[in-house]
Design a protein around this motif. Sequence first.
Motif, PDB file in Angstrom:
ATOM      1  N   SER A 181      -5.856  -0.748   2.259  1.00 57.56           N
ATOM      2  CA  SER A 181      -7.062  -1.559   1.628  1.00 57.56           C
ATOM      3  C   SER A 181      -6.799  -1.689   0.109  1.00 57.56           C
ATOM      4  CB  SER A 181      -8.362  -0.790   1.939  1.00 57.56           C
ATOM      5  OG  SER A 181      -8.794  -1.066   3.148  1.00 57.56           O
ATOM      6  N   GLN A 182      -6.433  -0.594  -0.565  1.00 54.81           N
ATOM      7  CA  GLN A 182      -6.275  -0.594  -2.008  1.00 54.81           C
ATOM      8  C   GLN A 182      -5.264  -1.734  -2.420  1.00 54.81           C
ATOM      9  OE1 GLN A 182      -5.466   3.449  -2.527  1.00 54.81           O
ATOM     10  NE2 GLN A 182      -7.551   4.121  -2.789  1.00 54.81           N
ATOM     11  N   THR A 199      -6.954  -5.295  -1.514  1.00 51.34           N
ATOM     12  CA  THR A 199      -8.066  -5.803  -2.332  1.00 51.34           C
ATOM     13  C   THR A 199      -7.909  -5.625  -3.765  1.00 51.34           C
ATOM     14  OG1 THR A 199      -9.078  -3.623  -2.087  1.00 51.34           O
ATOM     15  CG2 THR A 199      -9.854  -5.452  -0.315  1.00 51.34           C
ATOM     16  N   ALA A 255     -14.746   0.495  -1.945  1.00 52.12           N
ATOM     17  CA  ALA A 255     -15.522  -0.609  -1.146  1.00 52.12           C
ATOM     18  C   ALA A 255     -16.458  -1.506  -2.272  1.00 52.12           C
ATOM     19  CB  ALA A 255     -15.876  -0.356   0.001  1.00 52.12           C
ATOM     20  N   PHE A 293     -12.525  -4.136   1.995  1.00 54.10           N
ATOM     21  CA  PHE A 293     -11.895  -2.628   1.897  1.00 54.10           C
ATOM     22  C   PHE A 293     -12.483  -1.711   2.931  1.00 54.10           C
ATOM     23  CE2 PHE A 293     -11.466   1.642   0.383  1.00 54.10           C
ATOM     24  CZ  PHE A 293     -10.516   1.350  -0.477  1.00 54.10           C
TER      25      PHE A 293
END
Lengths: 310, 284
Positions: free
Chosen positions: B101-102, B105, B110, B132
């Motif tokens: 996710s890091q 995005t 988030a 995220f």
Amino acid sequence: MNFEELEKKIAQLRIQKEMLELEDSKRFQIDQEIYELEKEAVQNLEPWDRLTIARALDRPKAQDYIQYLFTDFIELHGDRRFGDDSSILGGIAYFENKPVTVIAQSKGKSLEENIQKNFGMVSPEGYRKALRLAKQAEKFHRPIITIVDTPGAYPGMGAEERGQAQAIAECLYTFSDIKTPVICVVISEGGSGGALAFSVADHIVMLENAVYSILSPEGFASILWKDETRAKEAASVMKMTSFDLKEKGIIDHIVKEPFGGAQKYFPMVTEELRRYLAKELEELGKKKIEQIVQKRYQKFREMGIPAWKM
Amino acid sequence: MDLFKIRQEKLTLFHKNRKKETIKKEIPSHVIETCESCHTNVSVKELKSNHFVCPECGYHFKIDAHERISLLCDEFKEVDKKFITKNIENFPEYDKKLEISQKRTKLNEAVICGIGKIGDVSCAMAMMDSGFMMGSMGSVVGEKITRLVELADKKKYPLLISCTSGGARMQEGILSLVQMAKTSAAIKRFSENGGLYISLLTHPTTGGVSASFAMLGDIILAEPNCLVGFAGKRVIENTIKEKLPENFQKAEFMLEKGFIDRIVPRKELKETLIKILKMHGGHS
Ligand SMILES: [Zn+2]
């Protein structure tokens, strides 16, 4: 041996002891054996075993605790907006000769009763009944005792239409600074925001075999692994036992249960719970309400700190 | 039309383009998105100039937190940027999921929090990002939002939270659940002290986020057609054993049921916010 096997063996030994005409020394020996096995069984309890104990139909329900802990309980119905949710049992009563408000999530003791009580799954009108009774308690300076026993808020169509999310949010919001002492007792199962709505309290106490989690293990396995049958495995990774929650500082106290759970010897549990409630209510009664509310805020404010870094 | 095939082709195109990305930063005009609602193919360039609203049917595409900031803010100063989640329970695969996710995005978590200016009104803002980990609320999201609410309270800023979330973060278990209580308590204090809180619901706002700060706004706005509800559609269908109507839990449905103040199309969002903020005495 796992818990189930140990439980079976213990049951066999008990039968042996009852059925045969034995000498006292032999009886004593069997008692010793049972004692040792019970100790081992308790150590071997998996989270899933505790959940099974917590969900057992014969386990004492909120109505039993109300009967044993309080006197002159008068049930009060309705949210004054839509209806009366029978999964919430609320009212006023005496605890140790002092008036209190009791708001409980109440499961049934038979299938029929469970259908009527929706298996303890609360609808928006239930949360709004709780809010009404909580504000009433605040007005008349009565401490509130909440009892948690729910697999989660009811995931139904009507519940969504009547604002399940809003109702839970309002409970969290209102209880966070309600100006009267609040003690929450988790007697069996605490699942999701539906349980949290009743847990914004000055003290949270859990029965030894009770569980408390973000979601039921079935829901957790279904969402995270798309496989509901892995619920048992989910229960182990979810850290949902009373000991897990005490360690994390989410709850304040654990009430010990006899072997096999509160259902085996109820007075032991109610007596310890009574002592705990009496002591904490007395302590809270000595404090200024502003101080209590500030401490409640601080307690939740600090939750989660170990899980981040800057 | 074979939608699956189109998707496949788009993916191939996407992967091809990604390789070139290092050389060429600008979005190539031939990168297309298909509108989920009317299935029209629109170039990303055109979408971007239209705030990611389908020019054909008005469908609102999901936008990330940065896009939301550029949509609403004339200035933005981020706070608490460095908060990072620690997998203290060693939950299986959580670290990996965070890392993915890091990377995807370019966010640490988030939500982006900060003080921004909408028009010339200063406002404390939290922008959630569903890219995220589905915008789920763990301890970091809960802490960042709580800090922002406390900052708004202290500095007397109005508060805007742009919500998008699947709910509490499963991997953090009970610690993420209690963030619902923590954020709600902060908002209660803020409200008692006279603060204005505008909650903006975007697609999707569900679970533990909808059942806490998202539903606690003095004014609750929503983007058209976004999903707003507590329980997931699949869970409800399994419980009641029937199919839910198409518009169930949509913003329009929730407006009709009385849980949302206004549905505001993205194009009018900034202007609407400025008006509301000014009516509450907002100033720079
Ligand atoms: Zn379209």
